[in-house]
Design a protein around this motif. Sequence first.
Motif, PDB file in Angstrom:
ATOM      1  N   LEU A   1       3.665  -0.819  15.428  1.00  0.00           N
ATOM      2  CA  LEU A   1       3.553   0.595  15.069  1.00  0.00           C
ATOM      3  C   LEU A   1       3.863   0.814  13.590  1.00  0.00           C
ATOM      4  O   LEU A   1       4.774   0.197  13.043  1.00  0.00           O
ATOM      5  N   ILE A   2       3.089   1.716  13.001  1.00  0.00           N
ATOM      6  CA  ILE A   2       3.351   2.138  11.632  1.00  0.00           C
ATOM      7  C   ILE A   2       3.312   3.658  11.620  1.00  0.00           C
ATOM      8  O   ILE A   2       2.400   4.267  12.188  1.00  0.00           O
ATOM      9  N   TRP A   3       4.297   4.247  10.984  1.00  0.00           N
ATOM     10  CA  TRP A   3       4.365   5.695  10.837  1.00  0.00           C
ATOM     11  C   TRP A   3       4.635   5.991   9.372  1.00  0.00           C
ATOM     12  O   TRP A   3       5.560   5.439   8.780  1.00  0.00           O
ATOM     13  N   ILE A   4       3.789   6.832   8.772  1.00  0.00           N
ATOM     14  CA  ILE A   4       3.906   7.159   7.358  1.00  0.00           C
ATOM     15  C   ILE A   4       3.779   8.669   7.212  1.00  0.00           C
ATOM     16  O   ILE A   4       2.821   9.263   7.709  1.00  0.00           O
ATOM     17  N   ASP A   5       4.713   9.279   6.512  1.00  0.00           N
ATOM     18  CA  ASP A   5       4.672  10.724   6.305  1.00  0.00           C
ATOM     19  C   ASP A   5       4.694  11.017   4.813  1.00  0.00           C
ATOM     20  O   ASP A   5       5.705  10.816   4.152  1.00  0.00           O
TER      21      ASP A   5
ATOM     22  N   LEU B   1       0.840  -1.201   0.000  1.00  0.00           N
ATOM     23  CA  LEU B   1       0.000   0.000   0.000  1.00  0.00           C
ATOM     24  C   LEU B   1       0.878   1.255   0.000  1.00  0.00           C
ATOM     25  O   LEU B   1       0.605   2.212  -0.723  1.00  0.00           O
ATOM     26  N   ILE B   2       1.911   1.237   0.816  1.00  0.00           N
ATOM     27  CA  ILE B   2       2.809   2.392   0.917  1.00  0.00           C
ATOM     28  C   ILE B   2       3.561   2.593  -0.389  1.00  0.00           C
ATOM     29  O   ILE B   2       3.678   3.722  -0.886  1.00  0.00           O
TER      30      ILE B   2
ATOM     31  N   ASN C   1       7.661  11.478   1.999  1.00  0.00           N
ATOM     32  CA  ASN C   1       8.783  11.668   2.911  1.00  0.00           C
ATOM     33  C   ASN C   1       9.408  10.377   3.400  1.00  0.00           C
ATOM     34  O   ASN C   1      10.502  10.032   2.991  1.00  0.00           O
ATOM     35  N   ASP C   2       8.730   9.660   4.292  1.00  0.00           N
ATOM     36  CA  ASP C   2       9.352   8.504   4.926  1.00  0.00           C
ATOM     37  C   ASP C   2       8.277   7.645   5.573  1.00  0.00           C
ATOM     38  O   ASP C   2       7.132   8.070   5.716  1.00  0.00           O
ATOM     39  N   TYR C   3       8.668   6.441   5.993  1.00  0.00           N
ATOM     40  CA  TYR C   3       7.746   5.567   6.702  1.00  0.00           C
ATOM     41  C   TYR C   3       8.524   4.524   7.492  1.00  0.00           C
ATOM     42  O   TYR C   3       9.695   4.261   7.229  1.00  0.00           O
ATOM     43  N   THR C   4       7.827   3.939   8.479  1.00  0.00           N
ATOM     44  CA  THR C   4       8.366   2.864   9.304  1.00  0.00           C
ATOM     45  C   THR C   4       7.237   1.873   9.565  1.00  0.00           C
ATOM     46  O   THR C   4       6.107   2.281   9.842  1.00  0.00           O
TER      47      THR C   4
END
Length: 117
Positions: free
Chosen positions: A90-94, A65-66, A82-85
């Motif tokens: 935990l998921i962080w998407i910018d 998806l990302i 920008n970035d993602y983890t």
Amino acid sequence: MTFHKYLADSKMFEYDKHYRECSQQNKPFIKSKINPVHGNYTINVDLMPCNYVFSKSEQLKIEQLIQDEIKFVNSNCENSFNDYTIDEELIWIDGVSSEHMDYFCNSVYDLSQKFHN
């Protein structure tokens, strides 16, 4: 009261209330907020309020998806992704576009519920 799959552009007390609701209902906490630096969304997914984690296959689906969103943003938007983890809790998407933010949040929520009802 209806449970919301995610909250977008809310105040801190609303996020806090939603986090508690997620804990009570064993659901993931998903929040989305516009990043004023580039105008796209930052999305956070937290599985700590619930008693499960993302499997490797779920993480791979979220990764896809990302990657699809990165291609869209980098080819169709003024701002780049920008970035993602991603990890099991935990998921962080910018950098998610405003056009896809709702679809993205709903997709991650639905994926989390597919195996963890």
